[in-house]
Structure formats: C-alpha cells, structure tokens
Design a protein around this motif. Structure first.
Motif, PDB file in Angstrom:
ATOM      1  N   ILE A 137       7.980 -10.048  -5.624  1.00  0.00           N
ATOM      2  CA  ILE A 137       7.290  -8.948  -4.932  1.00  0.00           C
ATOM      3  C   ILE A 137       7.039  -7.798  -5.902  1.00  0.00           C
ATOM      4  CG2 ILE A 137       7.475  -7.243  -3.086  1.00  0.00           C
ATOM      5  CD1 ILE A 137       9.154  -9.224  -1.474  1.00  0.00           C
ATOM      6  N   GLN A 160       3.590  -5.707  -2.419  1.00  0.00           N
ATOM      7  CA  GLN A 160       4.856  -5.070  -2.022  1.00  0.00           C
ATOM      8  C   GLN A 160       4.643  -4.199  -0.780  1.00  0.00           C
ATOM      9  OE1 GLN A 160       6.483  -2.527  -5.047  1.00  0.00           O
ATOM     10  NE2 GLN A 160       8.587  -2.898  -4.388  1.00  0.00           N
ATOM     11  N   GLY A 161       5.573  -4.331   0.179  1.00  0.00           N
ATOM     12  CA  GLY A 161       5.390  -3.660   1.459  1.00  0.00           C
ATOM     13  C   GLY A 161       5.883  -2.234   1.507  1.00  0.00           C
ATOM     14  N   TYR A 168      13.124 -13.189   3.747  1.00  0.00           N
ATOM     15  CA  TYR A 168      13.016 -12.065   2.819  1.00  0.00           C
ATOM     16  C   TYR A 168      13.954 -12.330   1.653  1.00  0.00           C
ATOM     17  CZ  TYR A 168      13.459  -7.501   0.774  1.00  0.00           C
ATOM     18  OH  TYR A 168      13.492  -6.482  -0.135  1.00  0.00           O
ATOM     19  N   ASN A 227       9.993 -10.437   8.347  1.00  0.00           N
ATOM     20  CA  ASN A 227       9.295 -10.440   7.062  1.00  0.00           C
ATOM     21  C   ASN A 227       9.634 -11.783   6.418  1.00  0.00           C
ATOM     22  OD1 ASN A 227       8.348 -10.002   4.490  1.00  0.00           O
ATOM     23  ND2 ASN A 227       9.856  -8.441   3.932  1.00  0.00           N
ATOM     24  N   PRO A 228       8.707 -12.680   6.144  1.00  0.00           N
ATOM     25  CA  PRO A 228       7.268 -12.481   6.045  1.00  0.00           C
ATOM     26  C   PRO A 228       6.452 -13.030   7.215  1.00  0.00           C
ATOM     27  CG  PRO A 228       7.831 -14.519   4.947  1.00  0.00           C
ATOM     28  CD  PRO A 228       9.121 -13.972   5.526  1.00  0.00           C
ATOM     29  N   ARG A 233      -3.341  -4.009  11.419  1.00  0.00           N
ATOM     30  CA  ARG A 233      -3.214  -5.470  11.483  1.00  0.00           C
ATOM     31  C   ARG A 233      -4.559  -6.109  11.826  1.00  0.00           C
ATOM     32  NH1 ARG A 233      -0.861  -8.685  16.641  1.00  0.00           N
ATOM     33  NH2 ARG A 233      -2.581  -7.479  17.515  1.00  0.00           N
ATOM     34  N   TYR A 250       4.846  -5.793   9.198  1.00  0.00           N
ATOM     35  CA  TYR A 250       3.516  -5.454   8.702  1.00  0.00           C
ATOM     36  C   TYR A 250       3.001  -6.373   7.588  1.00  0.00           C
ATOM     37  CZ  TYR A 250       6.220  -2.054   5.688  1.00  0.00           C
ATOM     38  OH  TYR A 250       7.096  -1.431   4.835  1.00  0.00           O
ATOM     39  N   TYR A 251       3.183  -7.669   7.833  1.00  0.00           N
ATOM     40  CA  TYR A 251       2.734  -8.671   6.867  1.00  0.00           C
ATOM     41  C   TYR A 251       1.920  -9.752   7.564  1.00  0.00           C
ATOM     42  CZ  TYR A 251       6.643  -6.484   4.474  1.00  0.00           C
ATOM     43  OH  TYR A 251       7.498  -5.567   3.931  1.00  0.00           O
ATOM     44  N   THR A 262      -1.496  -9.748  -3.675  1.00  0.00           N
ATOM     45  CA  THR A 262      -0.671 -10.254  -2.566  1.00  0.00           C
ATOM     46  C   THR A 262       0.625 -10.782  -3.179  1.00  0.00           C
ATOM     47  OG1 THR A 262      -1.708 -12.400  -2.861  1.00  0.00           O
ATOM     48  CG2 THR A 262      -2.652 -10.971  -1.142  1.00  0.00           C
ATOM     49  N   ARG A 285       1.138 -13.735   0.966  1.00  0.00           N
ATOM     50  CA  ARG A 285       1.493 -12.729   1.969  1.00  0.00           C
ATOM     51  C   ARG A 285       0.753 -11.433   1.695  1.00  0.00           C
ATOM     52  NH1 ARG A 285       6.999  -9.299   2.218  1.00  0.00           N
ATOM     53  NH2 ARG A 285       5.709  -8.161   0.716  1.00  0.00           N
ATOM     54  N   ALA A 322       0.376  -7.416   2.812  1.00  0.00           N
ATOM     55  CA  ALA A 322       1.039  -6.312   3.524  1.00  0.00           C
ATOM     56  C   ALA A 322      -0.050  -5.369   4.016  1.00  0.00           C
ATOM     57  CB  ALA A 322       1.987  -5.575   2.586  1.00  0.00           C
TER      58      ALA A 322
END
Ligand code: GLN
Length: 393
Positions: A21, A38-39, A126, A175-176, A300, A321-322, A350, A368, A370
């Motif tokens: 990430i 990265q979230g 995660y 997550n994820p 989203r 939020y992914y 991503t 993934r 975010a």
C-alpha cells in the motif's frame, strides 16, 4: 546481503514484506498520478477537532498523557459506546487509547496471544493481522472467503478452528472487500467463539462508514462482551489518519495486560490530539455522522460508475471506502504489473489485489481503489481511467 539469510536481523522479520500500500504511494508520487491506492482522506477534518487540538497545544498540553488515554477522551468513548451501541464501558478499567488502530491491534495480540497459538484471519484481509500474529510467535490461519460476496459460512469457519486457536479477527466494515457482516454472520462467529472458548478481536475502524445494513459491534452479542476486544479509532471517522488515535475496549482483566504492552511500546498517544478527539466526540452529533456516510456514498457512486465505464467489474461496497475491481477485460497483465502500468500510463494509482490474499493468485486480476477523496479528484480520476481504457488499457 539478503535479509532472508541475514544473521544481522531478527528471524521474526524475515517473512515480512514491505507494505505494498505504501509502496504504491511512492510509485504514484513519482508518476504524478492521482493516488487512489493508500486509503487516506484528502479533505479537511472537522474544525471542532482542529480548534480543540490547537487550543490544547497553546495551553501547553505537551507532556505525556496518562498511558491509557486522557480522562476526557476515555469519558467521551464510554458515552459513545453507551449512546451508539448500548454498551456499558468503564472508562477507568476497560478503555485504552493507542497510537492508531494499528498499534491497538498489535498491543491486543501481544497482550493476549501466546507463542504457538493460532489466530484465524479471513482472507482477503488488511495487511497487518498476519504480521501481528507473527510478532506474537503465533500462527495466522487464513480462511478464504469467496468473491464476489465474501460471505462467511459455518463449515469453513468450524474447520479453521483447532485446539490451538486463540482468537478470530473480525474486520467489519471490511477493508478491502467493503463487506458489512450481517447479524447472522456475526452470530455464527459468536457461536464458534463461545463453543470453543475463543477471543474475537474486532477491527471496527470503518464503523461510521457504511451504506447498507447496520454496524453491529460483535461485543453486543450474547456472551461476547467478556471475550471480545473491540478495536477502533478516530482516523476514518474524523478524517485524521495522521493523528494516530486508536481505541481499545476490553474487559478489565484483558485491559490490564493490553495496557502493559501499550505502555512499553509507545507510553501513550499524542496528548493534545486526544483532547481534539474528545472535543469532536462530545460536540459532533447525528448530523455529522449522517453527513459523513452520505458524502462517502456519493464518492462511492461516482467512482463505481467511472470505473465501470472504464471497463472494470466491481460490486458496490456496503461499507468502508474501497472498491475491489476486476480488470481482466482491460488487460492480461498480473495485478502488480497492471497497477504500475496504470499508475504510469493512466495517471491513477491503486493497490494490487494480490497483497490482500493469502494465496496471491486469488488477487491477480484485481486492484483496490480507495474513494476517500474529494469528488473533484474522483471525477478527474474517472476521466483519466476512461481515457486509459479507450487507449487500450
Ligand atoms: N488503512 C489504509 C489502507 O488500507 C492505510 C494503511 C496503510 O498505509 N498501510 O489503505
């Protein structure tokens, strides 16, 4: 010298890989790409938190807070768990404030898991849970959940439990995958924990970010309060991932051990920032939390539509939020190559899907995204993705 064979480094680190990430954030920066890897949110935190933290610094709240958290924040947390979930929590003996949920989970495991124990981790996951178990000398046992629903069912869960199992890790909203576990799935976990006398360690950091169903803390289910450790934090709820404020709710006998580990690891979380969080929790009401979820729903929907138009396939997440997206109709590359290629040539970063699976092959066609970003940024990313797709992916 190769770290693997190295005598100069501890064996417990040899199986760890660098965080993919954070590596993708570096690749994004080099390429000048929009970072949907990265979230971390890119929008402001609520003023009430910032003002209270600044005030605390101006008032010289500069020294160590009480190791397990300022009275103000523990008080606010006890009220929150009562008001939101009907959980009775003693701020004196059942709450620990840590440096982020990351430290929280590590302290919980180091406090409660013995070498040789097994810890069940659902896959995809995660990235921290496996290494946390390894740091304890324990073994993570991965339980694969199948896309696109990632639904938990009884048989595989029962099969993952052995005489050595100590705990099950439960991350919801997830997550994820974006799954929000249903009451039925949580009842199943509770049943297995009760019958096999296991702990549940939950990661509820996205508890206020969901679009369907409801967030049910596992600790509120029958017989679970005494065997559940509830981890959460302020990072996602208040868009302050860099403040590093995590929280742990656990029965007092477990809290004693967890606090000792936390004290030796970090002494305590940043004192003035704890004051900021306490003020936020005291002063922000329903309107704030509803607004948070509503804005995330909009983000989203914008991102989901954009990536769908660009040729990705993905289900809409129920929470967090992914978006995990299948890129196989865009490219034959593997996920690592595709994520780098899209960062450099499509201008959007991503995280490669394989980094979330025990068996990397399961994530080879996934990346993934975010979406904790401003609508403008998500729309700009959408334009770039559609263009990238038109150019052949
Ligand atoms: N929780 C965030 C994510 O999953 C950031 C974690 C990290 O930097 N490792 O992207």
């Amino acid at each position: 010298m190769n770290d693997h064979g190295s005598m100069r480094t501890a064996r417990r680190t040899h199986g760890f890989t660098e965080s993919v990430i954070r590596e993708m954030s570096r690749v994004a920066q080099e390429a000048g790409a929009i970072n949907l890897g990265q979230g971390f949110p890119d929008f402001p935190a609520p003023a009430v938190l910032k003002d209270a933290a600044c005030r605390a610094i101006q008032d010289d709240v500069n020294q160590y807070a009480i190791t397990w958290g300022t009275p103000s924040l523990r008080g606010a947390l006890a009220r929150k768990y009562q008001d939101w979930y009907g959980m009775e929590v003693d701020p004196e003996s059942e709450i620990t404030v840590t440096c982020g949920a990351t430290e929280a989970m590590a302290s919980v495991m180091l406090g409660l898991v013995n070498p040789g124990d097994e810890v069940v981790v659902f896959s995809p996951f995660y990235e921290n849970y496996g290494p946390d178990a390894t740091l304890c000398g324990a073994e993570p046992v991965f339980l694969p959940l199948s896309p696109p629903e990632f639904k938990l069912t009884r048989e595989p869960l029962e099969a993952a439990v052995t005489a050595r199992t100590r705990a099950i890790i439960v991350n919801t909203p997830n997550n994820p995958t974006g799954r929000v576990l249903s009451r039925q799935e949580l009842e199943l976990i509770a049943d297995v924990c009760r019958r096999h006398d296991l702990y549940a360690f939950t990661d509820e950091i996205y508890e206020h970010i969901y679009y369907e169903g409801e967030h049910i803390p596992l600790a509120t289910l029958d017989g679970m309060r005494e065997r559940t450790v509830t981890v959460s934090g302020a990072s996602k709820t208040f868009s302050i991932t860099g403040w590093r404020i995590g929280t742990i709710i656990a029965p007092s006998d477990l809290t004693g051990a967890i606090r000792k580990v936390h004290d030796f690891l970090t002494v305590g979380a940043p004192a003035p920032l704890q004051e900021g969080c306490a003020a936020g929790m005291r002063e922000l009401g329903d309107e704030y939390y509803e607004g948070l979820a509503k804005q995330y729903r909009e983000r989203r929907d914008v991102l989901h539509q954009a990536i769908t138009e660009a040729g990705f396939r993905a289900v809409k997440p129920q929470g967090a939020y992914y978006i995990m997206a299948d890129f196989s109709s865009l490219s034959d590359l593997d996920d690592d190559s595709f994520a780098r290629h899209m960062t450099r040539n499509g201008g959007v970063a991503t995280v490669p899907g394989s980094s979330f699976f025990q068996n990397p092959e399961e994530g080879r066609h996934l990346v993934r995204f975010a979406f904790c970003k401003t609508l403008e940024k998500l729309e700009a990313a959408g334009d770039r993705l559609r263009q990238f797709s038109r150019a052949g992916g």
